[in-house]
Write a protein that holds these residues in place. Structure first.
Motif, short mmCIF file in Angstrom:
data_model
loop_
_atom_site.label_atom_id
_atom_site.label_comp_id
_atom_site.label_asym_id
_atom_site.label_seq_id
_atom_site.Cartn_x
_atom_site.Cartn_y
_atom_site.Cartn_z
N UNK A 67 43.01 -25.16 -75.61
CA UNK A 67 41.89 -25.92 -75.05
C UNK A 67 41.50 -25.41 -73.66
N UNK A 68 42.52 -25.05 -72.88
CA UNK A 68 42.22 -24.57 -71.54
C UNK A 68 41.50 -23.22 -71.56
N UNK A 69 41.87 -22.38 -72.52
CA UNK A 69 41.18 -21.09 -72.65
C UNK A 69 39.71 -21.33 -73.00
N UNK A 70 39.49 -22.30 -73.86
CA UNK A 70 38.12 -22.63 -74.25
C UNK A 70 37.33 -23.13 -73.04
N UNK A 71 38.02 -23.92 -72.23
CA UNK A 71 37.35 -24.46 -71.04
C UNK A 71 37.00 -23.34 -70.07
N UNK A 72 37.89 -22.35 -69.99
CA UNK A 72 37.65 -21.25 -69.06
C UNK A 72 36.37 -20.50 -69.43
N UNK A 73 36.21 -20.26 -70.72
CA UNK A 73 35.01 -19.54 -71.16
C UNK A 73 33.77 -20.38 -70.93
N UNK A 74 33.90 -21.66 -71.24
CA UNK A 74 32.77 -22.56 -71.06
C UNK A 74 32.34 -22.59 -69.59
N UNK A 75 33.33 -22.64 -68.72
CA UNK A 75 33.00 -22.68 -67.29
C UNK A 75 32.34 -21.38 -66.87
N UNK A 76 32.86 -20.24 -67.38
CA UNK A 76 32.27 -18.96 -67.01
C UNK A 76 30.83 -18.86 -67.49
N UNK A 77 30.52 -19.54 -68.59
CA UNK A 77 29.14 -19.50 -69.10
C UNK A 77 28.26 -20.54 -68.43
N UNK A 78 28.83 -21.28 -67.51
CA UNK A 78 28.10 -22.31 -66.77
C UNK A 78 27.49 -23.33 -67.72
N UNK A 79 28.25 -23.73 -68.74
CA UNK A 79 27.76 -24.74 -69.67
C UNK A 79 27.92 -26.13 -69.07
N UNK A 80 27.11 -27.05 -69.57
CA UNK A 80 27.23 -28.43 -69.13
C UNK A 80 28.55 -28.98 -69.69
N UNK A 81 29.45 -29.43 -68.81
CA UNK A 81 30.74 -29.89 -69.35
C UNK A 81 30.67 -31.29 -69.94
N UNK A 82 31.59 -31.54 -70.90
CA UNK A 82 31.78 -32.89 -71.41
C UNK A 82 32.83 -33.58 -70.56
N UNK A 83 33.87 -34.11 -71.15
CA UNK A 83 34.88 -34.82 -70.37
C UNK A 83 35.84 -33.86 -69.68
N UNK A 84 36.16 -34.16 -68.46
CA UNK A 84 37.13 -33.44 -67.64
C UNK A 84 36.94 -31.92 -67.70
N UNK A 85 35.69 -31.52 -67.69
CA UNK A 85 35.40 -30.10 -67.64
C UNK A 85 35.51 -29.38 -68.96
N UNK A 86 35.99 -30.06 -69.99
CA UNK A 86 36.08 -29.39 -71.29
C UNK A 86 34.70 -29.36 -71.93
#
Lengths: 590, 471
Positions: free
Chosen positions: B263-282
C-alpha cells in the motif's frame, strides 16, 4: 454499421480517455473506443475534445486509436428474459459471456442483454382500432410463474392500434403490435430501451403508507421501511451488511427484487446464485430466483462500469414498477460506487470535496435515492407500483461521520446502524436499537393497527422504553456493579436481555428463524411483555428475582424463534397459559 | 540517436527523458505509447531497468520505474518501448524456485523453461463462473478451526502488529493445512514485500526443514529492494497461482506479506503523480487496486484447483482503521486478529477471536461436524461475556459480581489458556478442538445457559452425555 469514426484518442489515464475530433458528439453519448471497440461514455465535452469514461480495461490503448460514436446514451434493454439474469454493470449477461469466452472476463465482448432466440408466449391485450399511449399494456408474457411480464407502450409514444399479432410464441424482436402514430406506422416488439441516467416517467408520486415487510424481526417491528421508501445500512466490515442485504433480498414482500452487487466480493454474488434458486418464497412457494435480477459488478471489474451499475439496476426496477409491481432494490455497496466516482473525478483532476470525493457526491446520491417511490404509473388503468431502495454503506474504519454516510443520512428515511460490538458478540442482525431510526413509524402506524393488532403502537413503545432503560442502567452498573441495583431495576435488565436474545437476534441461516412473519413477531413480543408484567407483580409481592428468573417457562420463551409459524399460535397460547400457572405458584416471602 | 519517428515503431530507443521525479519518468516526443506498455530503461551506468506506462498522450508518456530512478539522468538515459504488457513466463518448473520481486530467479539456477506467458494483471473471474468455497481446511489451530474456519478458495488475512508472531503462525498454517480425509497437499506461493531478510530466511528454512521446498514458489522483494517493484510482486505471485490452480489443477495457498508495504508503494507513486489523495494520503483507488489482487483467488466451477489467500497486514500502532487494513477487511472473507495483550500473557497463537471472523464458516461447518457451528457460537457468546466482565471487574472489583458472572470470568481465562493457546508444532484435529470446547463449557458454564446449542446436539456430542466414542 451504425457507428461513424468520430475522433482519435489523445491521452489515456486509467479508465479515463481524452479524445479529440468529436464534433457531432453529445454529452453522455456512448462511444466505442479503440480497435477493439471498448464501451465508453462521454462525460465531459470541451469544443471537440471529449472526456470518456471507459467501461472496460484500457491497457493497450494508444494515442491515435479511433473513437466511434453510437448516437445514443447508455441504455438498458427491457423486456422478457430479464428475470433470473445476472448482468454486469452495463447489462451484459455474465453467463452468456462465460459461454462465449470462458471463465475470465476479457474485454470487447458484446452480448445482447435479452436472449434473442428464446420464444415467449405472448397474449395480446389490445384490439385493432384501440387508442393507446405510453404505459398502456398491449400484451402479457408469463416470464416466470411469479412474474407476469406486462408488455407496455414505451413512454412518450401514442397512436391507434392497426395490427395485433395473434396469441402465440414470439421472440423479443418479433413485432407484436403496430401503431399508427400521427400518420406514421410504428411496429412494437417486446423490447424497450431506456437511458439509465434518466428516471422513467410516472403520473404522480404517492406518500408511502404500507410497510415493506422483510421477515426480519427488528426491522419489521422497530424500524420498518415503507414500500416506496428509502433505507440505508451502514457498518464497518464484518458487521453483517451483506448478510442483512441478502436476508432482505430473500424475504422482502416485494414482487421483484433487483440486487446490485456494486464493487463487492465475487463470492457473495456466487452465494446468491447458488442459494436463491434453492430457496422458496414463503408466500408463493416458488424459487426466489424467479423474481430476482442480479447486477454484479464486483470489486475487480472495471470501476466505470461500477459507477453505471446502480443506474442500470434502478432503471430495471422502475420498469417493473411501471407494470404495477412492488420492487425492492438493494445496492451493496454505495460506498464502492462513490469511490468509483472519486476515482474518475480524480482522473479528471477536478477540485475535490471532503476526503477526495467530488463536490457533487451529495447531488448524485440524492438523484439516485429520489428514484425510489410509490407512484401512479403511466397507462390507462392507473396502476400503483413502487420502488424501495435499500443501500449499504461501507464507511472506512466504521466511522459514520465520513462523507458517504453523512450524505446518505440526509436523504434516506430509515437508518439501520450496524454495530461492531454487537457483531463481535455474534448478536445478529447487529442493528443497534438505540441509534437506528425509521421515520416511517408514524405513517405506518395505521397499517399496523389495522392489519396486525390494535395495541401495536403501545407494545412497540414499551419494548423501546425497556431497551432505553437498560442502556441507562448499564451505565450505572458500570460504576457500582450489578449488585447495587434494586430488584426492580435488575428485573428490567433481565427482560431487556430476553428481548435482545430471544427476540432481536435472528439466525439468518436457520431454516425457521431466517424468516419470521409479522404475526409471529407480534405474539413473541406479547409473550415477553406478559412475562415482564408477571415478574413486576411478583416482585411487589416480595418474590426474589432469582426465583422468578428460574421459572422453566423462560426457556420456552427462548425457544419461540425456532417454532415454525404454522404451529406458533398454539405454542403461544400454551406459553401464556404456563405463565399464569407458574407465576401463581410463586409465593411472596413478605 | 534518431529521435524523430512518425510511425508507431517498437524497439526504437528514445533519449528524450524530460523529467524524473520520485519513481516516475516522463518521456517526450513519443508518438503513441500504449497504456500499460512495458518499457526497458538503460541508465548512464548501462544497467537495464523495467518500467510501465502509467499515462500516455500525444508526444509524451509517464513511466513508473520498478527498480527506482536512482542514477538515471535526462541526458543519457534511453527508453525502449516493447509494445507488450507485462507478462510472466510460467510452467511447472516454477515449483521449488526463488525469484526476486520482479520475477528474476535469484537462486543461482538458470531461468525456468516457460510453456506459456501470462499477463500479470490477470482478468477478473466471471462471477457466474465462481464456485462458492465450501471445503473446510484443517489448520490444526483451534482458534482458527474451531472459531473461524478457513476454506479452500477463501481469502483470510492475518491482521497483526509489529513484534507479534505472525510469521510463525503463517508458517504453521502452511505446514499443517490439510483437507481432512484427502491426501492432496497444498502448493505454496509466497510473496514477500518489503520484509527483512531474516523473515524471508525464516520462511525458507521452515519449508526446507519440512521438505516442502519442492512445493513452494517464492517471490522476494526485501526491505532493501526497490519499493516500486512491490507493485508487481503480488501480481507475479497470483499469476503463478492462477497457472498452478486453474491450468494444473493444484490447490494453492498464497501467503503475501506485508500488504502494508504494498500500500505504501502505491501511495508513493500516487504522490509522485500529484493525484488527489483519498484517506491519509492513500490514493482513492486503493480499494480497487487491492481488490484486483485479492479477488484473483477462489474456485471456478468445473476446475479442480483452487487459490486460497492469506495476506498478512500490519496494523500500524494497532490501528485497524488504517486504510490498507480497513480496505483489506472489506475485500477479504473475514480476518484473523493477532492481539498484543494475549501475546503479553504468553499465549501462542495470540489470536483474539472476538473481532476475528470467517465469513465462509457457516458454509464450511455444514460439511464438518453437526455440533461445530453451534458449539462455536456458544463459545463465542461465553467468551465475549467473560471479556466484557473483565472491564467491569476493573472498576467495581470481583466482589460486586454475581455468582453467574464469576463463572463467565473464569471461563474466559480458561478458554484462553486451554483452547486458544497451543504449541507451535501442535497439530490439533478438529475433533480434539471441539472436545476441548465442550469440556470448557461443561466445567464453567451451567447448561441452562447453553442457549446457542440445540439440546439434541448437546446430548449427542457433549462428552458428559456421550455414550459412544466418536471416530
Amino acid at each position: 454499421m451504425d457507428k461513424e469514426i468520430a475522433g482519435v484518442i489523445m491521452r489515456i489515464s486509467g479508465p479515463v480517455v481524452y479524445a479529440k475530433g468529436l464534433v457531432n458528439a453529445k454529452i453522455y453519448e456512448v462511444v466505442r473506443v479503440g480497435y477493439e471497440g471498448l464501451i465508453g461514455e462521454i462525460i465531459s465535452l470541451r469544443e471537440d475534445v471529449g472526456i470518456i469514461q471507459v467501461y472496460e480495461e484500457t491497457t493497450g490503448l494508444r494515442p491515435g486509436d479511433p473513437v466511434y460514436l453510437t448516437g445514443g446514451p447508455l441504455s438498458v434493454e427491457l423486456g422478457p428474459g430479464i428475470i433470473g439474469q445476472i448482468y454486469d454493470g452495463i447489462q451484459r449477461p455474465l453467463p452468456d459471456i462465460r459461454s462465449k469466452i470462458g471463465d475470465f472476463i476479457r474485454r470487447g465482448v458484446v452480448s445482447p442483454a435479452l436472449p434473442r432466440n428464446k420464444k415467449w408466449h405472448f397474449v395480446p391485450l389490445v384490439k385493432v382500432g384501440e387508442k393507446v399511449s405510453g404505459g398502456d399494456i398491449i400484451g402479457k408474457v408469463e416470464e416466470t410463474p411469479l412474474i407476469e411480464h406486462r408488455i407496455m407502450v414505451p413512454p412518450g409514444l401514442k397512436g391507434i392500434v392497426t395490427d395485433v399479432s395473434r396469441e402465440g410464441d414470439y421472440t423479443v424482436e418479433d413485432p407484436v403490435v403496430t401503431l399508427n402514430s400521427e400518420g406514421k406506422e410504428i411496429s412494437l416488439n417486446m423490447i424497450q430501451r431506456w437511458p439509465v441516467r434518466v428516471p422513467r416517467p410516472f403520473v404522480e408520486k404517492l406518500s408511502p403508507d404500507e410497510p415493506l415487510l422483510t421477515g426480519q424481526r427488528i426491522i419489521d417491528t422497530l424500524f420498518p421501511v415503507a414500500k416506496g421508501g428509502t433505507a440505508t445500512i451502514p457498518g464497518g466490515f464484518g458487521t453483517g451488511k451483506t448478510v442483512t442485504q441478502h436476508q432482505l433480498a430473500k424475504w422482502a414482500h416485494a414482487n421483484v427484487v433487483v440486487y446490485v452487487g456494486c464493487g463487492e466480493r465475487g463470492n457473495e454474488m456466487t452465494e446468491v446464485l447458488e442459494t436463491f434458486p434453492k430457496l422458496k418464497d414463503p408466500r408463493t412457494n416458488r424459487p426466489l430466483m424467479e423474481r430476482t435480477i442480479l447486477i454484479a459488478n464486483v470489486s475487480n471489474m472495471p470501476v466505470a462500469a461500477r459507477e453505471a451499475s446502480i443506474y442500470t439496476g434502478v432503471t430495471i426496477a422502475e420498469y417493473f414498477r411501471d407494470m404495477g409491481y412492488d420492487v425492492a432494490l438493494m445496492a451493496d455497496s454505495t460506498s464502492r460506487w462513490a469511490e468509483a466516482l472519486r476515482e474518475i473525478s480524480g482522473r479528471l483532476e477536478e477540485m475535490p470535496g471532503e476526503e477526495g470525493f467530488p463536490p457533487y457526491l451529495g447531488r448524485r446520491l440524492s438523484e439516485f435515492y429520489e428514484r425510489a417511490g410509490k407512484v401512479i404509473t403511466l397507462g390507462k388503468e392507473r396502476r400503483i407500483g413502487s420502488v424501495t431502495i435499500i443501500g449499504a454503506v461501507s464507511p472506512p474504519g466504521g466511522d459514520f461521520s465520513e462523507p458517504v454516510v453523512q450524505s446518505t443520512l440526509r436523504l434516506v428515511k430509515v437508518f439501520w446502524a450496524l454495530d461492531k460490538s454487537l457483531a463481535e458478540r455474534r448478536h445478529f442482525p447487529a442493528i443497534n436499537w438505540l441509534t437506528s431510526y425509521s421515520l416511517y413509524v408514524d405513517v405506518l402506524k395505521d397499517w399496523y393497527v389495522k392489519t396486525v393488532a390494535e395495541d401495536w403502537p403501545e407494545l412497540i413503545k414499551e419494548v423501546m422504553s425497556i431497551l432505553q432503560k437498560e442502556d441507562e442502567l448499564k451505565e450505572i452498573v458500570k460504576i457500582v456493579g450489578p449488585d447495587a441495583l434494586p430488584e426492580s431495576d435488575r428485573e428490567i435488565l433481565e427482560v431487556a436481555r430476553m428481548i435482545r436474545e430471544d427476540f432481536l437476534t435472528q439466525h439468518a441461516y436457520h431454516p425457521v428463524d431466517s424468516y419470521c412473519p409479522i404475526e409471529k413477531s407480534y405474539l413473541m413480543l406479547k409473550a415477553i411483555l406478559q412475562f415482564h408484567k408477571g415478574a413486576k407483580a411478583k416482585l411487589i409481592e416480595g418474590v426474589p428475582l432469582t426465583k422468578i428468573m428460574a421459572l422453566p417457562i423462560k426457556d420456552e420463551i427462548a425457544r419461540m424463534k425456532i417454532i415454525p409459524p404454522s404451529e406458533f399460535k398454539n405454542v403461544y397460547e400454551h406459553i401464556i397459559n404456563e405463565l399464569k400457572i407458574q407465576f401463581s405458584s410463586l409465593k411472596g416471602e413478605r | 540517436m534518431q529521435e524523430k519517428i512518425s510511425t508507431v515503431k517498437r524497439g526504437i530507443r528514445y533519449r528524450t527523458v524530460s523529467q524524473i521525479s520520485g519513481p516516475l519518468l516522463i518521456v517526450k516526443g513519443v508518438k503513441s505509447a500504449a497504456y500499460g506498455e512495458i518499457v526497458k530503461i538503460e541508465g548512464p551506468d548501462g544497467e537495464i531497468r523495467t518500467g510501465q506506462v502509467l499515462e500516455t498522450g500525444f508526444g509524451y508518456a509517464v513511466i513508473q520505474v520498478f527498480e527506482g530512478t536512482r542514477g538515471l539522468d535526462t541526458r543519457n538515459t534511453t527508453v525502449t518501448f516493447t509494445g507488450e504488457t507485462m507478462k510472466f513466463p510460467v510452467s511447472m518448473e516454477l515449483l521449488g524456485r526463488i525469484f526476486n520481486g520482479r520475477g528474476e530467479p535469484i537462486d543461482k539456477k538458470p531461468p525456468p523453461l516457460a510453456v506459456d506467458e501470462l499477463d500479470v494483471n490477470g482478468a477478473p473471474i466471471n462471477p457466474s463462473a465462481r464456485e462458492y468455497p465450501k471445503e473446510f481446511i484443517q489448520t490444526g489451530i483451534s482458534a482458527i478451526d474451531g472459531m473461524n474456519t478457513l476454506s479452500r478458495g477463501q481469502k483470510l488475512p492475518l491482521f497483526t502488529e509489529s513484534g507479534l508472531p505472525h510469521n510463525i503462525l503463517a508458517a504453521q498454517i502452511a505446514r499443517q493445512a490439510t483437507i481432512p480425509g484427502k491426501e492432496e497437499e497444498f502448493v505454496i506461493v509466497f510473496a514477500a514485500m518489503g520484509i527483512g531478510m531474516e523473515d524471508a530466511l525464516f520462511f525458507r528454512e521452515e519449508f526446507e526443514r519440512t521438505g516442502a521446498l519442492s512445493r513452494l514458489v517464492m517471490f522476494l522483494n526485501l526491505a532493501e529492494d526497490p519499493a516500486i517493484e512491490r507493485i508487481i510482486t503480488p501480481r507475479l505471485a497470483l499469476t503463478t497461482a492462477e497457472y498452478l490452480a486453474f491450468q494444473q489443477d493444484l490447490h494453492v495457498l498464497v501467503i503475501m506479506t506485508d500488504m502494508l508495504n504494498y500500500g505504501e508503494a502505491l501511495r508513493e507513486i500516487s504522490a509522485a503523480r500529484e493525484e488527489v489523495p483519498g484517506r491519509r494520503g492513500y490514493p482513492g483507488y486503493l480499494y480497487t487496486d487491492l481488490a484486483t489482487n485479492y479477488e484473483r483467488c477462489g474456485r471456478i466451477v468445473g476446475k479442480k484447483g483452487s487459490i486460497t489467500l492469506m495476506p498478512i497486514v500490519t496494523m500500524p500502532g494497532g490501528d485497524v482503521t488504517h486504510p490498507v487494513v480497513d480496505l483489506t477487511g472489506y475485500i477479504t472473507e473475514g480476518q484473523i486478529y493477532l492481539d498484543r495483550n494475549l501475546h503479553r500473557k504468553g499465549i501462542y497463537p495470540p489470536i483474539n477471536v472476538l473481532p476475528s471472523l470467517s465469513r465462509l464458516m457457516k458454509e464450511a461447518t455444514r460439511y464438518t461436524r453437526e455440533d461445530h457451528q453451534s458449539l462455536s457460537d456458544q463459545l463465542y457468546y461465553c467468551y465475549a461475556e467473560g471479556v466484557e466482565l473483565r472491564g467491569l471487574v476493573a472498576v467495581v472489583g470481583e466482589e460486586a459480581l454475581t455468582e453467574r458472572d464469576r463463572k463467565y470470568l473464569e471461563f474466559a481465562d480458561a478458554f484462553e489458556r486451554n483452547f486458544i493457546a497451543q504449541g507451535v508444532y501442535e497439530n490439533r484435529s478438529l475433533e480434539t478442538t471441539l472436545t476441548i470446547g465442550w469440556n470448557l463449557l461443561s466445567t464453567y458454564i451451567p447448561e441452562s445457559d447453553w442457549k446457542r446449542i440445540d439440546p439434541k446436539i448437546i446430548e449427542k456430542y457433549c462428552p458428559k452425555y456421550r455414550k459412544f466414542e466418536l471416530e
